[in-house]
Scaffold this active site. Structure first.
Site, PDB file in Angstrom:
ATOM      1  N   TYR A   1      -2.140  -2.039  10.238  1.00 10.33           N
ATOM      2  CA  TYR A   1      -2.199  -2.147   8.784  1.00 10.33           C
ATOM      3  C   TYR A   1      -0.926  -1.557   8.160  1.00 10.33           C
ATOM      4  O   TYR A   1      -0.287  -2.186   7.313  1.00 10.33           O
ATOM      5  CB  TYR A   1      -3.437  -1.398   8.270  1.00 10.33           C
ATOM      6  CG  TYR A   1      -3.646  -1.486   6.781  1.00 10.33           C
ATOM      7  CD1 TYR A   1      -4.325  -2.554   6.219  1.00 10.33           C
ATOM      8  CD2 TYR A   1      -3.171  -0.491   5.926  1.00 10.33           C
ATOM      9  CE1 TYR A   1      -4.532  -2.636   4.848  1.00 10.33           C
ATOM     10  CE2 TYR A   1      -3.374  -0.562   4.560  1.00 10.33           C
ATOM     11  CZ  TYR A   1      -4.055  -1.635   4.023  1.00 10.33           C
ATOM     12  OH  TYR A   1      -4.248  -1.718   2.668  1.00 10.33           O
TER      13      TYR A   1
ATOM     14  N   SER B   1       0.860  -1.190   0.000  1.00  9.10           N
ATOM     15  CA  SER B   1       0.000   0.000   0.000  1.00  9.10           C
ATOM     16  C   SER B   1       0.888   1.228   0.000  1.00  9.10           C
ATOM     17  O   SER B   1       2.048   1.166   0.439  1.00  9.10           O
ATOM     18  CB  SER B   1      -0.873   0.014   1.253  1.00  9.10           C
ATOM     19  OG  SER B   1      -1.517   1.274   1.384  1.00  9.10           O
TER      20      SER B   1
HETATM   21  P1  NAD Z   1     -11.523  -6.181  -0.644  1.00  7.68           P
HETATM   22  O1  NAD Z   1     -11.975  -6.190   0.768  1.00  7.68           O
HETATM   23  O2  NAD Z   1     -12.444  -5.704  -1.709  1.00  7.68           O
HETATM   24  O3  NAD Z   1     -10.987  -7.632  -1.043  1.00  7.68           O
HETATM   25  C1  NAD Z   1     -10.178  -8.391  -0.188  1.00  7.68           C
HETATM   26  C2  NAD Z   1     -10.529  -9.861  -0.345  1.00  7.68           C
HETATM   27  O4  NAD Z   1      -9.642 -10.615   0.513  1.00  7.68           O
HETATM   28  C3  NAD Z   1     -11.955 -10.209   0.079  1.00  7.68           C
HETATM   29  O5  NAD Z   1     -12.596 -10.989  -0.912  1.00  7.68           O
HETATM   30  C4  NAD Z   1     -11.764 -10.997   1.360  1.00  7.68           C
HETATM   31  O6  NAD Z   1     -12.771 -11.964   1.590  1.00  7.68           O
HETATM   32  C5  NAD Z   1     -10.414 -11.632   1.142  1.00  7.68           C
HETATM   33  N1  NAD Z   1      -9.759 -12.035   2.381  1.00  7.68           N
HETATM   34  C6  NAD Z   1      -9.775 -11.396   3.579  1.00  7.68           C
HETATM   35  N2  NAD Z   1      -9.109 -12.100   4.482  1.00  7.68           N
HETATM   36  C7  NAD Z   1      -8.632 -13.198   3.870  1.00  7.68           C
HETATM   37  C8  NAD Z   1      -7.870 -14.313   4.298  1.00  7.68           C
HETATM   38  N3  NAD Z   1      -7.455 -14.428   5.559  1.00  7.68           N
HETATM   39  N4  NAD Z   1      -7.547 -15.268   3.386  1.00  7.68           N
HETATM   40  C9  NAD Z   1      -7.970 -15.159   2.093  1.00  7.68           C
HETATM   41  N5  NAD Z   1      -8.709 -14.145   1.649  1.00  7.68           N
HETATM   42  C10 NAD Z   1      -9.041 -13.167   2.524  1.00  7.68           C
HETATM   43  O7  NAD Z   1     -10.195  -5.309  -0.624  1.00  7.68           O
HETATM   44  P2  NAD Z   1      -9.248  -4.706  -1.777  1.00  7.68           P
HETATM   45  O8  NAD Z   1      -9.330  -3.235  -1.692  1.00  7.68           O
HETATM   46  O9  NAD Z   1      -9.446  -5.374  -3.072  1.00  7.68           O
HETATM   47  O10 NAD Z   1      -7.845  -5.124  -1.147  1.00  7.68           O
HETATM   48  C11 NAD Z   1      -6.962  -6.041  -1.737  1.00  7.68           C
HETATM   49  C12 NAD Z   1      -5.568  -5.722  -1.240  1.00  7.68           C
HETATM   50  O11 NAD Z   1      -5.244  -4.375  -1.578  1.00  7.68           O
HETATM   51  C13 NAD Z   1      -5.412  -5.823   0.277  1.00  7.68           C
HETATM   52  O12 NAD Z   1      -4.158  -6.418   0.564  1.00  7.68           O
HETATM   53  C14 NAD Z   1      -5.422  -4.387   0.720  1.00  7.68           C
HETATM   54  O13 NAD Z   1      -4.747  -4.191   1.919  1.00  7.68           O
HETATM   55  C15 NAD Z   1      -4.734  -3.725  -0.435  1.00  7.68           C
HETATM   56  N6  NAD Z   1      -4.934  -2.287  -0.569  1.00  7.68           N
HETATM   57  C16 NAD Z   1      -6.182  -1.778  -0.654  1.00  7.68           C
HETATM   58  C17 NAD Z   1      -6.339  -0.393  -0.736  1.00  7.68           C
HETATM   59  C18 NAD Z   1      -7.704   0.225  -0.792  1.00  7.68           C
HETATM   60  O14 NAD Z   1      -7.813   1.452  -0.688  1.00  7.68           O
HETATM   61  N7  NAD Z   1      -8.766  -0.552  -0.991  1.00  7.68           N
HETATM   62  C19 NAD Z   1      -5.237   0.458  -0.769  1.00  7.68           C
HETATM   63  C20 NAD Z   1      -3.979  -0.100  -0.700  1.00  7.68           C
HETATM   64  C21 NAD Z   1      -3.844  -1.469  -0.585  1.00  7.68           C
END
Ligand code: NAD
Length: 257
Positions: free
Chosen positions: A157, A143
């Site tokens: 986080y 991130s």
């Molecule tokens: P999201 O919540 O839409 O998707 C995350 C998915 O991971 C979900 O389907 C959830 O069920 C699954 N998940 C959660 N815990 C799990 C586990 N223990 N084992 C397997 N699957 C699991 O979120 P997103 O925004 O698509 O995030 C994806 C990645 O991007 C994450 O690592 C998040 O930290 C990172 N990220 C997101 C953002 C943001 O603003 N959304 C910014 C920077 C980084």
């Protein structure tokens, strides 16, 4: 097609970045192993891929559990014969993740177990499979908060994502001569469930938007495009990089009005 004859395993592929990447990688010719803990969402991603004429299977795996990570890689090899791309993308942002004084230890532990240990376990079992395939590409979702501190605290986080960046660099060096590339994807704030649930009031959303030079949240589809580049041979001279896709946040000192 940019991922023709490749097999890609994507964790957290039931939603957000993972789902959009699964759909895009499939459209570019890859066979997809969809991994999630929410079975209905993971199966829905598979159905979407199949409806578009692609090939995919679903495996339930909690990335913080060693045996489940071992199994997801086993299923990938059993189903599609090999593994070429490992996208360690699953992550959480806990609603009670706050500053060091107020964050409970169980919130810290859960966040670290999924966001950081989950990437380690994916690599622990995925790298031997990539080696058996003659090499491959690993993408670890970090991130922008691994690079910049935020006044809206989410201490566990942020620390977990800093760990992902550091671990990615070391993995990249260790495996550089084995035809395995390892890069981090550093998204900015996205218009996905994870962040919108966390920034659950207009005031919280506006507080974040002020710092984004482009003046908007990113879309999961935009991250999928970046991940596709890292997954494909187009990024063949890239390893150990922190690939920032953040609407300009990390370049900004003062943002435009
Ligand atoms: P999201 O919540 O839409 O998707 C995350 C998915 O991971 C979900 O389907 C959830 O069920 C699954 N998940 C959660 N815990 C799990 C586990 N223990 N084992 C397997 N699957 C699991 O979120 P997103 O925004 O698509 O995030 C994806 C990645 O991007 C994450 O690592 C998040 O930290 C990172 N990220 C997101 C953002 C943001 O603003 N959304 C910014 C920077 C980084």
């Amino acid at each position: 097609m940019r991922l023709q004859n490749k097999v890609a395993l994507i964790t957290g592929a039931g939603s957000g970045i993972g789902r959009e990447s699964a759909l895009l990688f499939s459209a570019e010719g890859a066979q997809i192993v969809v991994v999630d803990v929410v079975d209905a969402a993971g199966n829905e991603t598979v159905a979407m891929i199949k409806a578009n004429g692609g090939e995919a299977c679903y495996v339930h795996a909690d990335v913080s559990k060693s045996a489940e990570c071992e199994n997801m890689v086993r299923v990938a090899e059993q189903t599609f014969g090999k593994l070429n791309v490992l996208f360690n993308n699953a992550g959480i942002m806990h609603g009670d993740d706050d500053n060091a004084m107020t964050t409970e230890e169980h919130v810290w532990d859960l966040t670290m177990n999924i966001n950081l240990k989950g990437v380690f376990l994916g690599c622990k079992f995925g790298i031997p499979a990539l080696k058996r395939a003659g090499g491959g590409s690993i993408i670890n979702t970090a991130s922008f908060v691994a690079i910049l501190g935020a006044a809206t605290p989410q201490i566990a986080y942020t620390a977990s994502k800093g760990g992902v960046l550091a671990m990615t660099r070391e993995l990249a060096i260790i495996h550089a001569r084995q035809n395995i590339r390892v890069n981090s994807l550093c998204p900015g704030p996205l218009h996905t469930k994870l962040l919108m649930d966390f920034l659950n009031t207009d005031a919280k959303k506006q507080r974040r938007l002020v710092h984004i030079p482009m003046g908007r949240f990113g879309e999961a589809k935009e991250m999928a495009q970046a991940a596709l580049f890292l997954a494909s041979d187009e990024s063949s001279y890239m390893t150990g990089a922190s690939f920032v896709v953040d609407g300009g946040i990390t370049a900004a000192y003062v943002t435009p009005e």
